[in-house]
Design a protein around this motif. Structure first.
Motif, PDB file in Angstrom:
ATOM      1  N   GLU A   1       8.684   7.084   4.793  1.00 56.44           N
ATOM      2  CA  GLU A   1       8.004   5.808   4.946  1.00 56.44           C
ATOM      3  C   GLU A   1       8.702   4.899   5.954  1.00 56.44           C
ATOM      4  O   GLU A   1       8.060   4.097   6.618  1.00 56.44           O
ATOM      5  CB  GLU A   1       7.893   5.091   3.597  1.00 56.44           C
ATOM      6  CG  GLU A   1       6.881   5.705   2.651  1.00 56.44           C
ATOM      7  CD  GLU A   1       5.454   5.606   3.175  1.00 56.44           C
ATOM      8  OE1 GLU A   1       5.194   4.748   4.048  1.00 56.44           O
ATOM      9  OE2 GLU A   1       4.607   6.369   2.703  1.00 56.44           O
ATOM     10  N   LEU A   2      10.028   5.002   6.065  1.00 55.53           N
ATOM     11  CA  LEU A   2      10.720   4.072   6.965  1.00 55.53           C
ATOM     12  C   LEU A   2      10.587   4.458   8.432  1.00 55.53           C
ATOM     13  O   LEU A   2      10.939   3.675   9.310  1.00 55.53           O
ATOM     14  CB  LEU A   2      12.189   3.931   6.582  1.00 55.53           C
ATOM     15  CG  LEU A   2      13.162   5.096   6.771  1.00 55.53           C
ATOM     16  CD1 LEU A   2      13.639   5.250   8.207  1.00 55.53           C
ATOM     17  CD2 LEU A   2      14.371   4.901   5.860  1.00 55.53           C
TER      18      LEU A   2
ATOM     19  N   VAL B   1      14.759  -1.369   5.308  1.00 54.50           N
ATOM     20  CA  VAL B   1      15.873  -1.478   4.363  1.00 54.50           C
ATOM     21  C   VAL B   1      15.384  -1.185   2.944  1.00 54.50           C
ATOM     22  O   VAL B   1      16.083  -0.560   2.144  1.00 54.50           O
ATOM     23  CB  VAL B   1      16.517  -2.875   4.429  1.00 54.50           C
ATOM     24  CG1 VAL B   1      17.743  -2.937   3.533  1.00 54.50           C
ATOM     25  CG2 VAL B   1      16.887  -3.234   5.852  1.00 54.50           C
ATOM     26  N   PHE B   2      14.188  -1.641   2.644  1.00 53.10           N
ATOM     27  CA  PHE B   2      13.601  -1.369   1.332  1.00 53.10           C
ATOM     28  C   PHE B   2      13.532   0.139   1.089  1.00 53.10           C
ATOM     29  O   PHE B   2      13.989   0.634   0.059  1.00 53.10           O
ATOM     30  CB  PHE B   2      12.202  -1.983   1.259  1.00 53.10           C
ATOM     31  CG  PHE B   2      11.441  -1.659   0.003  1.00 53.10           C
ATOM     32  CD1 PHE B   2      11.538  -2.483  -1.111  1.00 53.10           C
ATOM     33  CD2 PHE B   2      10.626  -0.537  -0.079  1.00 53.10           C
ATOM     34  CE1 PHE B   2      10.836  -2.185  -2.278  1.00 53.10           C
ATOM     35  CE2 PHE B   2       9.927  -0.239  -1.236  1.00 53.10           C
ATOM     36  CZ  PHE B   2      10.028  -1.069  -2.329  1.00 53.10           C
ATOM     37  N   TRP B   3      12.971   0.866   2.036  1.00 54.52           N
ATOM     38  CA  TRP B   3      12.806   2.314   1.857  1.00 54.52           C
ATOM     39  C   TRP B   3      14.143   3.040   1.884  1.00 54.52           C
ATOM     40  O   TRP B   3      14.376   3.964   1.091  1.00 54.52           O
ATOM     41  CB  TRP B   3      11.871   2.867   2.926  1.00 54.52           C
ATOM     42  CG  TRP B   3      10.459   2.427   2.767  1.00 54.52           C
ATOM     43  CD1 TRP B   3       9.732   1.661   3.632  1.00 54.52           C
ATOM     44  CD2 TRP B   3       9.593   2.695   1.659  1.00 54.52           C
ATOM     45  NE1 TRP B   3       8.477   1.439   3.128  1.00 54.52           N
ATOM     46  CE2 TRP B   3       8.355   2.063   1.929  1.00 54.52           C
ATOM     47  CE3 TRP B   3       9.742   3.407   0.469  1.00 54.52           C
ATOM     48  CZ2 TRP B   3       7.278   2.133   1.035  1.00 54.52           C
ATOM     49  CZ3 TRP B   3       8.670   3.470  -0.420  1.00 54.52           C
ATOM     50  CH2 TRP B   3       7.462   2.835  -0.119  1.00 54.52           C
ATOM     51  N   ALA B   4      15.044   2.630   2.776  1.00 53.57           N
ATOM     52  CA  ALA B   4      16.358   3.274   2.825  1.00 53.57           C
ATOM     53  C   ALA B   4      17.144   2.982   1.553  1.00 53.57           C
ATOM     54  O   ALA B   4      17.863   3.853   1.042  1.00 53.57           O
ATOM     55  CB  ALA B   4      17.131   2.801   4.051  1.00 53.57           C
TER      56      ALA B   4
ATOM     57  N   ALA C   1      12.360  17.075  -8.131  1.00 55.92           N
ATOM     58  CA  ALA C   1      11.564  15.846  -8.156  1.00 55.92           C
ATOM     59  C   ALA C   1      12.292  14.703  -7.458  1.00 55.92           C
ATOM     60  O   ALA C   1      11.677  13.905  -6.734  1.00 55.92           O
ATOM     61  CB  ALA C   1      11.257  15.467  -9.605  1.00 55.92           C
ATOM     62  N   LEU C   2      13.596  14.610  -7.653  1.00 54.71           N
ATOM     63  CA  LEU C   2      14.375  13.551  -7.004  1.00 54.71           C
ATOM     64  C   LEU C   2      14.445  13.768  -5.494  1.00 54.71           C
ATOM     65  O   LEU C   2      14.377  12.807  -4.725  1.00 54.71           O
ATOM     66  CB  LEU C   2      15.777  13.504  -7.601  1.00 54.71           C
ATOM     67  CG  LEU C   2      15.858  12.935  -9.027  1.00 54.71           C
ATOM     68  CD1 LEU C   2      17.180  13.321  -9.675  1.00 54.71           C
ATOM     69  CD2 LEU C   2      15.694  11.416  -9.004  1.00 54.71           C
ATOM     70  N   THR C   3      14.571  15.008  -5.076  1.00 57.89           N
ATOM     71  CA  THR C   3      14.578  15.310  -3.645  1.00 57.89           C
ATOM     72  C   THR C   3      13.263  14.887  -3.003  1.00 57.89           C
ATOM     73  O   THR C   3      13.235  14.300  -1.918  1.00 57.89           O
ATOM     74  CB  THR C   3      14.835  16.803  -3.413  1.00 57.89           C
ATOM     75  OG1 THR C   3      16.112  17.157  -3.948  1.00 57.89           O
ATOM     76  CG2 THR C   3      14.805  17.147  -1.934  1.00 57.89           C
ATOM     77  N   ALA C   4      12.156  15.181  -3.689  1.00 59.36           N
ATOM     78  CA  ALA C   4      10.841  14.804  -3.165  1.00 59.36           C
ATOM     79  C   ALA C   4      10.699  13.286  -3.075  1.00 59.36           C
ATOM     80  O   ALA C   4      10.158  12.760  -2.093  1.00 59.36           O
ATOM     81  CB  ALA C   4       9.745  15.396  -4.057  1.00 59.36           C
ATOM     82  N   ALA C   5      11.192  12.562  -4.090  1.00 59.55           N
ATOM     83  CA  ALA C   5      11.090  11.104  -4.074  1.00 59.55           C
ATOM     84  C   ALA C   5      11.959  10.502  -2.971  1.00 59.55           C
ATOM     85  O   ALA C   5      11.553   9.566  -2.276  1.00 59.55           O
ATOM     86  CB  ALA C   5      11.502  10.542  -5.431  1.00 59.55           C
ATOM     87  N   ARG C   6      13.160  11.051  -2.801  1.00 64.65           N
ATOM     88  CA  ARG C   6      14.050  10.568  -1.731  1.00 64.65           C
ATOM     89  C   ARG C   6      13.421  10.793  -0.367  1.00 64.65           C
ATOM     90  O   ARG C   6      13.381   9.886   0.480  1.00 64.65           O
ATOM     91  CB  ARG C   6      15.384  11.292  -1.809  1.00 64.65           C
ATOM     92  CG  ARG C   6      16.395  10.918  -0.729  1.00 64.65           C
ATOM     93  CD  ARG C   6      17.429  12.015  -0.558  1.00 64.65           C
ATOM     94  NE  ARG C   6      16.822  13.251  -0.069  1.00 64.65           N
ATOM     95  CZ  ARG C   6      17.383  14.464  -0.187  1.00 64.65           C
ATOM     96  NH1 ARG C   6      18.542  14.604  -0.776  1.00 64.65           N
ATOM     97  NH2 ARG C   6      16.757  15.526   0.289  1.00 64.65           N
TER      98      ARG C   6
ATOM     99  N   THR D   1       0.830  -1.206   0.000  1.00 62.26           N
ATOM    100  CA  THR D   1       0.000   0.000   0.000  1.00 62.26           C
ATOM    101  C   THR D   1       0.864   1.256   0.000  1.00 62.26           C
ATOM    102  O   THR D   1       0.621   2.199  -0.760  1.00 62.26           O
ATOM    103  CB  THR D   1      -0.919   0.009   1.226  1.00 62.26           C
ATOM    104  OG1 THR D   1      -1.729  -1.170   1.212  1.00 62.26           O
ATOM    105  CG2 THR D   1      -1.808   1.241   1.232  1.00 62.26           C
ATOM    106  N   ALA D   2       1.892   1.273   0.850  1.00 62.73           N
ATOM    107  CA  ALA D   2       2.772   2.442   0.917  1.00 62.73           C
ATOM    108  C   ALA D   2       3.557   2.612  -0.376  1.00 62.73           C
ATOM    109  O   ALA D   2       3.778   3.742  -0.840  1.00 62.73           O
ATOM    110  CB  ALA D   2       3.721   2.304   2.101  1.00 62.73           C
ATOM    111  N   ALA D   3       3.992   1.505  -0.972  1.00 61.20           N
ATOM    112  CA  ALA D   3       4.756   1.586  -2.215  1.00 61.20           C
ATOM    113  C   ALA D   3       3.915   2.185  -3.331  1.00 61.20           C
ATOM    114  O   ALA D   3       4.375   3.053  -4.085  1.00 61.20           O
ATOM    115  CB  ALA D   3       5.250   0.198  -2.614  1.00 61.20           C
ATOM    116  N   GLN D   4       2.668   1.749  -3.425  1.00 58.19           N
ATOM    117  CA  GLN D   4       1.805   2.286  -4.465  1.00 58.19           C
ATOM    118  C   GLN D   4       1.483   3.764  -4.226  1.00 58.19           C
ATOM    119  O   GLN D   4       1.356   4.548  -5.172  1.00 58.19           O
ATOM    120  CB  GLN D   4       0.526   1.455  -4.544  1.00 58.19           C
ATOM    121  CG  GLN D   4       0.787   0.044  -5.051  1.00 58.19           C
ATOM    122  CD  GLN D   4      -0.438  -0.845  -5.001  1.00 58.19           C
ATOM    123  OE1 GLN D   4      -1.448  -0.520  -4.373  1.00 58.19           O
ATOM    124  NE2 GLN D   4      -0.350  -2.004  -5.642  1.00 58.19           N
ATOM    125  N   ALA D   5       1.392   4.148  -2.949  1.00 62.82           N
ATOM    126  CA  ALA D   5       1.122   5.554  -2.637  1.00 62.82           C
ATOM    127  C   ALA D   5       2.336   6.434  -2.918  1.00 62.82           C
ATOM    128  O   ALA D   5       2.195   7.616  -3.257  1.00 62.82           O
ATOM    129  CB  ALA D   5       0.706   5.689  -1.168  1.00 62.82           C
TER     130      ALA D   5
END
Length: 303
Positions: free
Chosen positions: A122-123, A132-135, A111-116, A34-38
């Motif tokens: 999320e973590l 670890v996935f999010w980091a 855009a990259l800053t926002a994605a990072r 759910t978090a990944a899709q969001a």
């Protein structure tokens, strides 16, 4: 014919069995999915911005490589099972229209800053392997962000076959400090293998200072993990050859172990927000100083 009729009868009996009724239960969707899709739209926007740069200047192969990295990461986010890295074969859309390199770089950086930052957010409430996935995603995106103005090539996962272990946090933290010591030793040993005029060699003092700074900051967290910083010690394995190629291999292996140790601490930490910055630091250690070397922790194994 008799066997076929028998199977048909058995099948019909099963379908008409009065004990079978209603609809199958809906599988529970994990919080990570759910978090990944969001979070996926932030990475999709980053891809669109970087892909726009790549289309604006196709001669810059670094931007094209960065766009490919982001597209593949986005497909993992929208895929059916992010933690196991099952990616969807999805189309991320249309690249942004870029009218100037300066404007395109600014839009891509934002855009990259926002994605990072979305991955790091999320973590905060997700310990263990999902942390670890999010980091790892944040580190990969940060590599692309730094690569906008530096040398960028698709980062090799530190060890695609490694299973990230969840262990005692104190032990994980202590191992990471030891890996910092090992990397400093490797850097010192490699220095003499390079020509002093080599651009990479000229960055070694800056990288060494960064390693010491990060190790000191890590040692400052000793009370938080109920540990005592170990004394720097040990003689580490050196390559039999004494040339620049052997030195690069030594440094790559040292950074790989550094990244893996940081990932284990993230997975084992009671508060992953303390550990995650060190995964980003180790994964972008040399890229941050302009040499273009980097290790991406990759997606953690599910087991």
């Amino acid at each position: 014919m008799g066997i076929a009729l028998a199977l048909a009868c058995l099948s019909g009996c099963a379908l008409s069995d009065p004990r079978i009724s209603g609809t199958p239960p809906t599988p529970t969707v994990s919080a990570l999915v759910t978090a990944a899709q969001a979070t996926a739209p932030t990475l999709q926007a980053a891809w669109q911005a970087v892909a726009g740069l790549a289309r604006f200047d196709p001669a810059n192969t670094g931007w094209a490589a960065a766009a490919t990295t982001l597209r593949d990461q986005w497909r993992v986010l929208v895929g059916p099972d992010p933690i196991s890295r099952f990616a969807a074969d999805a189309d991320p859309g249309t690249p942004l229209t870029v009218s100037s390199a300066e404007g395109g770089l600014s839009a891509a950086d934002a855009a990259l800053t926002a994605a990072r930052d979305a991955a790091l957010a999320e973590l905060e409430s997700t310990p263990g392997l999902p942390a670890v996935f999010w980091a790892g995603l944040a580190a990969g995106v940060e590599q692309v962000r730094q690569g906008l103005t530096l040398t960028y090539g698709p980062a090799t996962p530190a060890n695609p076959a490694v299973t990230v272990a969840i262990t005692d946090e104190t032990a994980a933290w202590t191992t990471l400090i030891s890996r910092y010591d090992e990397t400093v030793f490797a850097l010192d040993a490699a220095t003499g293998f390079f020509d002093p005029a080599d651009p990479d060699r000229q960055q070694f003092p800056v990288i060494r200072a960064a390693l010491h700074t990060d190790r000191a900051a890590l040692a400052g967290l000793a009370d938080a993990v109920n540990a005592t910083p170990p004394e720097p010690a040990g003689i580490y394995e050196l390559p039999p050859e004494h040339d620049a190629a052997a030195a690069r291999a030594l440094l790559a292996a040292s950074q790989q172990r550094l990244v893996e140790a940081a990932a284990v601490w993230v997975a084992s930490a009671a508060d992953p927000t303390l550990a995650a910055p060190y995964l980003l630091k180790t994964a972008t250690l040399t890229l941050d100083h302009g040499t273009g070397w980097a290790e991406w922790p990759g997606w953690p194994d599910a087991s």
